[in-house]
Design an enzyme around this catalytic site. Structure first.
Site, PDB file in Angstrom:
ATOM      1  N   GLN A  16      21.174   4.733 -95.438  1.00 46.75           N
ATOM      2  CA  GLN A  16      21.835   4.369 -96.693  1.00 46.75           C
ATOM      3  C   GLN A  16      21.048   4.663 -97.965  1.00 46.75           C
ATOM      4  O   GLN A  16      21.600   5.231 -98.911  1.00 46.75           O
ATOM      5  CB  GLN A  16      22.205   2.874 -96.685  1.00 46.75           C
ATOM      6  CG  GLN A  16      22.987   2.438 -97.911  1.00 46.75           C
ATOM      7  CD  GLN A  16      23.400   0.979 -97.901  1.00 46.75           C
ATOM      8  OE1 GLN A  16      23.807   0.443 -98.917  1.00 46.75           O
ATOM      9  NE2 GLN A  16      23.302   0.328 -96.766  1.00 46.75           N
ATOM     10  N   LYS A  74      11.180  21.326 -84.797  1.00 47.46           N
ATOM     11  CA  LYS A  74      10.102  21.498 -83.826  1.00 47.46           C
ATOM     12  C   LYS A  74      10.079  22.925 -83.270  1.00 47.46           C
ATOM     13  O   LYS A  74       9.115  23.334 -82.636  1.00 47.46           O
ATOM     14  CB  LYS A  74      10.247  20.488 -82.684  1.00 47.46           C
ATOM     15  CG  LYS A  74      10.092  19.033 -83.133  1.00 47.46           C
ATOM     16  CD  LYS A  74      10.248  18.075 -81.969  1.00 47.46           C
ATOM     17  CE  LYS A  74      10.083  16.629 -82.436  1.00 47.46           C
ATOM     18  NZ  LYS A  74      10.246  15.673 -81.320  1.00 47.46           N
ATOM     19  N   GLU A 138      17.581  -3.233 -95.397  1.00 47.66           N
ATOM     20  CA  GLU A 138      18.196  -3.865 -96.565  1.00 47.66           C
ATOM     21  C   GLU A 138      17.760  -5.314 -96.789  1.00 47.66           C
ATOM     22  O   GLU A 138      17.233  -5.671 -97.827  1.00 47.66           O
ATOM     23  CB  GLU A 138      19.727  -3.800 -96.421  1.00 47.66           C
ATOM     24  CG  GLU A 138      20.505  -4.621 -97.436  1.00 47.66           C
ATOM     25  CD  GLU A 138      20.342  -4.116 -98.852  1.00 47.66           C
ATOM     26  OE1 GLU A 138      20.156  -4.949 -99.758  1.00 47.66           O
ATOM     27  OE2 GLU A 138      20.375  -2.890 -99.068  1.00 47.66           O
ATOM     28  N   ASP A 167      18.966  -1.103-100.358  1.00 50.14           N
ATOM     29  CA  ASP A 167      19.228   0.288 -99.994  1.00 50.14           C
ATOM     30  C   ASP A 167      19.860   1.073-101.132  1.00 50.14           C
ATOM     31  O   ASP A 167      19.259   1.980-101.697  1.00 50.14           O
ATOM     32  CB  ASP A 167      20.140   0.348 -98.759  1.00 50.14           C
ATOM     33  CG  ASP A 167      19.359   0.214 -97.458  1.00 50.14           C
ATOM     34  OD1 ASP A 167      18.231   0.724 -97.395  1.00 50.14           O
ATOM     35  OD2 ASP A 167      19.877  -0.390 -96.517  1.00 50.14           O
ATOM     36  N   GLY A 246      21.561 -17.165-117.306  1.00 52.48           N
ATOM     37  CA  GLY A 246      21.330 -16.803-118.698  1.00 52.48           C
ATOM     38  C   GLY A 246      21.474 -18.007-119.606  1.00 52.48           C
ATOM     39  O   GLY A 246      21.515 -19.155-119.155  1.00 52.48           O
ATOM     40  N   GLY A 247      21.585 -17.749-120.881  1.00 54.38           N
ATOM     41  CA  GLY A 247      21.660 -18.839-121.850  1.00 54.38           C
ATOM     42  C   GLY A 247      23.024 -19.483-121.961  1.00 54.38           C
ATOM     43  O   GLY A 247      23.174 -20.504-122.625  1.00 54.38           O
TER      44      GLY A 247
END
Length: 424
Positions: A16, A74, A138, A167, A246-247
């Site tokens: 991801q 390879k 994740e 991710d 937040g405020g």
């Protein structure tokens, strides 16, 4: 012309985080060449499969607009092909375990020797330090980046979020780093290494909690609802439930039908500028002037009580009725939209945020479109490639293999069975 047209990406990513990055670049017009193991491919092709013998949604939704070449690195001829790819491409993107490219013989020094303009971009779990060699997924990234410790309800266990901030969030950070490095290369002519560590990306998205950690040293976090409940703060930022962070105090409130509908909720913010309108709306006009309620500082110790009162009003309305009532009053709120509702929302189809794609094996499916909209470079979503689907055209059109040289590469086993790969 697309914004990144002409840029060639050598995509060594899987699962991801890396595919998120390269898909975003491909949406903006880069030619993204996904390198996969013959007969196997990206592990997510077969993970969480819902349609027999078809690539999973996990793979298809992360690999749009790309071309697939199968390559056995390879094999000596395979290494020759890879060297030519490195010389032809502008950016190599990988999210292998630490040291994997070095073991393949394509570490940074070798890549610079082949192509000094090459930008090598990597997703890792951690940056340099005690955990740099550890494997990360994740939820590990969410935990080690600070998100889980601040998510959930007070007194409960740490909780991860459904948003893939470890991710996909890190993939978005890496895409920004790549575009920045491409811009700098225009001035210097040199490539460089770009690193996005998942722990770093999650912490960047949790910066407001790092802010609060420092504020906590100077006293309680008054805007957290536990402040009004006289619950003492510890030494670290606590889990804050649905506090806004937040405020402007906010909380998730029940709406009409919540007893049977798990998504009948709305997020409601008691923004100071519209406090009088909120008071009138919920039948508490006296709170506009009443001591203890009139100003934001006075209300901090009553946040829970205030939202209980607001909820008595929201429970009489559907979440969409709450939205329709509050928006004209500039009261910030938003319905809790389920994945089903988002999948069926017409406006998201119209803007290309949700796209229906037709796949030759699995049929039609929904996916997210490009979340960033450019006015002069619209992103068109094309289906993900079948395993090895573009091997032949990449060998001939990109790398210039023709005639006997082309036959030599194909017969060497370096690129798998081209017809069989593309048919899967």
């Amino acid at each position: 012309m697309k914004a990144l047209e002409g840029v060639k990406i050598l995509d060594f990513t899987h699962v991801q985080s890396g595919p998120t990055c390269t898909q975003l670049l491909a949406w903006f017009g880069a030619d993204c060449i996904k390198v996969e193991r013959p007969g196997v491919g990206d592990a997510t092709r077969g993970q969480l499969r819902d349609v027999p013998d078809a690539d999973s949604l996990y793979f298809t939704m992360l690999n749009h607009n790309k071309r697939s070449i199968t390559l056995n690195t390879k094999n000596e001829t395979g290494k020759e092909v890879l060297e030519r790819l490195v010389k032809e491409c502008d950016v190599l993107v990988e999210n292998f375990a630490p040291g994997a490219l070095d073991r393949m013989g394509f570490g940074w020094d070798r890549i610079q020797e082949l192509n000094p303009r090459m930008i090598m971009a990597s997703v890792k779990g951690f940056g340099p330090g005690p955990y740099e060699d550890c494997k990360v997924y994740e939820n590990v990234a969410q935990c080690t980046g600070g998100a889980a410790s601040t998510t959930g309800f007070l007194g409960g266990p740490p909780t991860v979020t459904g948003a893939q901030i470890g991710d996909s969030g890190t993939g978005l950070h890496l895409a920004l780093g790549i575009v920045t490095a491409l811009y700098q290369r225009e001035k210097t002519g040199r490539g460089q290494k770009v690193l996005a560590a998942m722990q770093d990306g999650v912490l960047n998205l949790c910066r407001v909690k790092l802010r609060d950690q420092q504020r906590l040293q100077h006293g309680p976090l008054n805007e957290y609802s536990q402040f009004g409940q006289d619950i003492p703060f510890g030494e670290a930022v606590p889990r804050a439930g649905n506090d806004s962070g937040g405020g402007q105090p906010g909380w998730i409130l029940k709406c009409k039908g919540w007893e049977t509908d798990p998504d009948a909720y709305v997020y409601f913010i008691t923004q100071a500028a519209v406090w009088p309108a909120i008071c009138d709306l919920i039948g508490k006009p006296e709170w506009k002037e009443e001591p203890g309620y009139a100003t934001p500082p006075e209300r901090l110790d009553k946040i829970s009580q205030i939202f209980d009162t607001v909820e008595e009003w929201t429970k009489t309305k559907s979440k969409f009725e709450v939205m329709d009532t509050c928006n004209p009053l500039n009261i910030p709120c938003g319905p809790i939209l389920s994945m089903k509702e988002l999948a069926e929302e017409p406006s998201l189809r119209e803007t290309g945020t949700v796209v229906e794609v037709d796949h030759p094996v699995r049929g039609k499916y929904l996916t997210v479109g490009c979340p960033v909209k450019l006015s002069d470079s619209p992103a068109e979503v094309t289906r993900s490639p079948l395993l090895g689907e573009h091997t032949s055209e990449i060998l001939s059109d990109v790398l210039g293999y023709t005639g006997d040289e082309y036959d030599r590469v194909v017969s060497s086993g370096a690129v798998g069975d081209i017809k069989a790969e593309a048919a899967e």
